[in-house]
Design a protein around this motif. Structure first.
Motif, mmCIF file in Angstrom:
data_model
loop_
_atom_site.group_PDB
_atom_site.id
_atom_site.type_symbol
_atom_site.label_atom_id
_atom_site.label_comp_id
_atom_site.label_asym_id
_atom_site.label_seq_id
_atom_site.Cartn_x
_atom_site.Cartn_y
_atom_site.Cartn_z
ATOM 1 N N ASP A 4 0.982 -1.364 -0.117
ATOM 2 C CA ASP A 4 0.006 0.015 -0.021
ATOM 3 C C ASP A 4 0.771 1.208 -0.138
ATOM 4 O O ASP A 4 1.446 1.586 0.843
ATOM 5 N N PHE A 5 0.770 1.755 -1.167
ATOM 6 C CA PHE A 5 1.707 2.982 -1.094
ATOM 7 C C PHE A 5 1.020 4.381 -0.583
ATOM 8 O O PHE A 5 -0.255 4.301 -0.739
ATOM 9 N N VAL A 6 1.651 5.161 0.111
ATOM 10 C CA VAL A 6 1.133 6.311 0.538
ATOM 11 C C VAL A 6 1.625 7.548 -0.060
ATOM 12 O O VAL A 6 3.014 7.445 -0.068
ATOM 13 N N THR A 7 1.103 8.767 -0.088
ATOM 14 C CA THR A 7 1.920 9.784 -0.524
ATOM 15 C C THR A 7 2.661 10.531 0.716
ATOM 16 O O THR A 7 2.464 10.020 2.049
ATOM 17 N N PHE A 8 3.578 11.178 0.446
ATOM 18 C CA PHE A 8 4.669 11.893 1.484
ATOM 19 C C PHE A 8 3.762 12.762 2.408
ATOM 20 O O PHE A 8 3.683 12.550 3.579
ATOM 21 N N ALA A 9 2.745 13.542 1.842
ATOM 22 C CA ALA A 9 1.660 14.112 2.907
ATOM 23 C C ALA A 9 0.748 13.246 3.654
ATOM 24 O O ALA A 9 0.901 13.579 4.819
ATOM 25 N N GLU A 10 0.471 12.086 3.462
ATOM 26 C CA GLU A 10 -0.185 11.231 4.119
ATOM 27 C C GLU A 10 0.742 10.519 5.177
ATOM 28 O O GLU A 10 0.378 10.503 6.415
ATOM 29 N N LEU A 11 1.885 10.321 4.943
ATOM 30 C CA LEU A 11 2.914 9.658 5.611
ATOM 31 C C LEU A 11 3.034 10.846 7.038
ATOM 32 O O LEU A 11 3.183 10.385 7.951
ATOM 33 N N ILE A 12 3.295 12.046 6.528
ATOM 34 C CA ILE A 12 3.334 13.311 7.707
ATOM 35 C C ILE A 12 1.984 13.293 8.393
ATOM 36 O O ILE A 12 2.229 13.324 9.833
ATOM 37 N N LYS A 13 0.888 13.006 7.964
ATOM 38 C CA LYS A 13 0.030 12.964 8.711
ATOM 39 C C LYS A 13 -0.344 12.047 9.539
ATOM 40 O O LYS A 13 -0.578 12.036 11.010
ATOM 41 N N GLN A 14 0.382 10.608 9.131
ATOM 42 C CA GLN A 14 0.274 9.472 10.042
ATOM 43 C C GLN A 14 1.170 9.815 11.223
ATOM 44 O O GLN A 14 1.070 9.307 12.579
ATOM 45 N N LEU A 15 2.433 10.193 11.058
ATOM 46 C CA LEU A 15 3.543 10.547 12.056
ATOM 47 C C LEU A 15 2.629 11.500 12.974
ATOM 48 O O LEU A 15 3.156 11.322 14.168
ATOM 49 N N ALA A 16 2.054 12.528 12.677
ATOM 50 C CA ALA A 16 1.794 13.416 13.263
ATOM 51 C C ALA A 16 0.763 12.990 14.258
ATOM 52 O O ALA A 16 0.514 13.176 15.607
ATOM 53 N N ARG A 17 -0.132 12.047 13.750
ATOM 54 C CA ARG A 17 -1.344 11.638 14.446
ATOM 55 C C ARG A 17 -0.443 10.589 15.787
ATOM 56 O O ARG A 17 -0.959 10.436 16.849
ATOM 57 N N THR A 18 0.354 9.980 15.361
ATOM 58 C CA THR A 18 1.164 8.876 16.332
ATOM 59 C C THR A 18 1.823 9.667 17.309
ATOM 60 O O THR A 18 1.942 9.074 18.620
ATOM 61 N N GLN A 19 2.206 10.724 17.273
ATOM 62 C CA GLN A 19 2.995 11.748 18.267
ATOM 63 C C GLN A 19 1.840 12.572 18.959
ATOM 64 O O GLN A 19 2.491 13.126 19.896
ATOM 65 N N GLN A 20 0.680 12.516 18.800
ATOM 66 C CA GLN A 20 -0.249 13.202 19.621
ATOM 67 C C GLN A 20 -0.839 12.476 20.773
ATOM 68 O O GLN A 20 -0.520 11.411 21.133
#
Length: 103
Positions: free
Chosen positions: A87-103
Motif C-alpha cells: 500500500d503506497f502512501v503519499t508523502f503528505a499522508e505519511l506526515i499526517k500519520q506520523l503527526a497522529r502517532t505523536q499526539q
C-alpha cells in the motif's frame, strides 16, 4: 582482430595476411592472435582455413543485449508485483500519520 580483418578484407570479408604480419601490425604476440582468432571462431564471427580469414556477418542483435533486455523485463515485472503487494502512501499522508502517532 575482428576490426583489423574487416578493414583489410575484400568485399567478401576475405583476407590473406600471415599470422606474423597481423601480429606485427597489431603489435601483439602470435599466441594472443591465436587466442583471439579462436574466440572469434567460437562466436561464429570468423572463419579460418589454410591461412585465409573470412569475416562473418555480425548477429542482428548481440547476445548480451538480448540478455540485458530480458533482465530489464524481469526487473520491471518484479517491481510491478511488489507495487501491487504494498500500500503506497503519499508523502503528505505519511506526515499526517506520523503527526497522529505523536499526539
Amino acid at each position: 582482430l575482428y576490426f583489423f580483418l574487416v578493414l583489410v578484407g575484400d568485399r567478401n570479408g576475405l583476407s590473406f595476411y600471415s599470422e606474423e604480419n597481423i601480429a606485427a601490425l597489431l603489435k601483439i604476440e602470435v599466441e594472443r592472435l591465436f587466442a583471439a582468432r579462436a574466440r572469434l571462431i567460437d562466436k561464429s564471427l570468423l572463419a579460418f582455413e589454410a591461412g585465409r580469414y573470412q569475416v562473418l556477418q555480425l548477429p542482428m542483435r548481440p547476445a548480451r543485449a538480448v540478455d540485458m533486455a530480458e533482465q530489464l523485463r524481469h526487473a520491471q515485472a518484479l517491481q510491478s508485483r511488489r507495487a501491487k503487494q504494498q500500500d503506497f502512501v503519499t508523502f503528505a499522508e505519511l506526515i499526517k500519520q506520523l503527526a497522529r502517532t505523536q499526539q
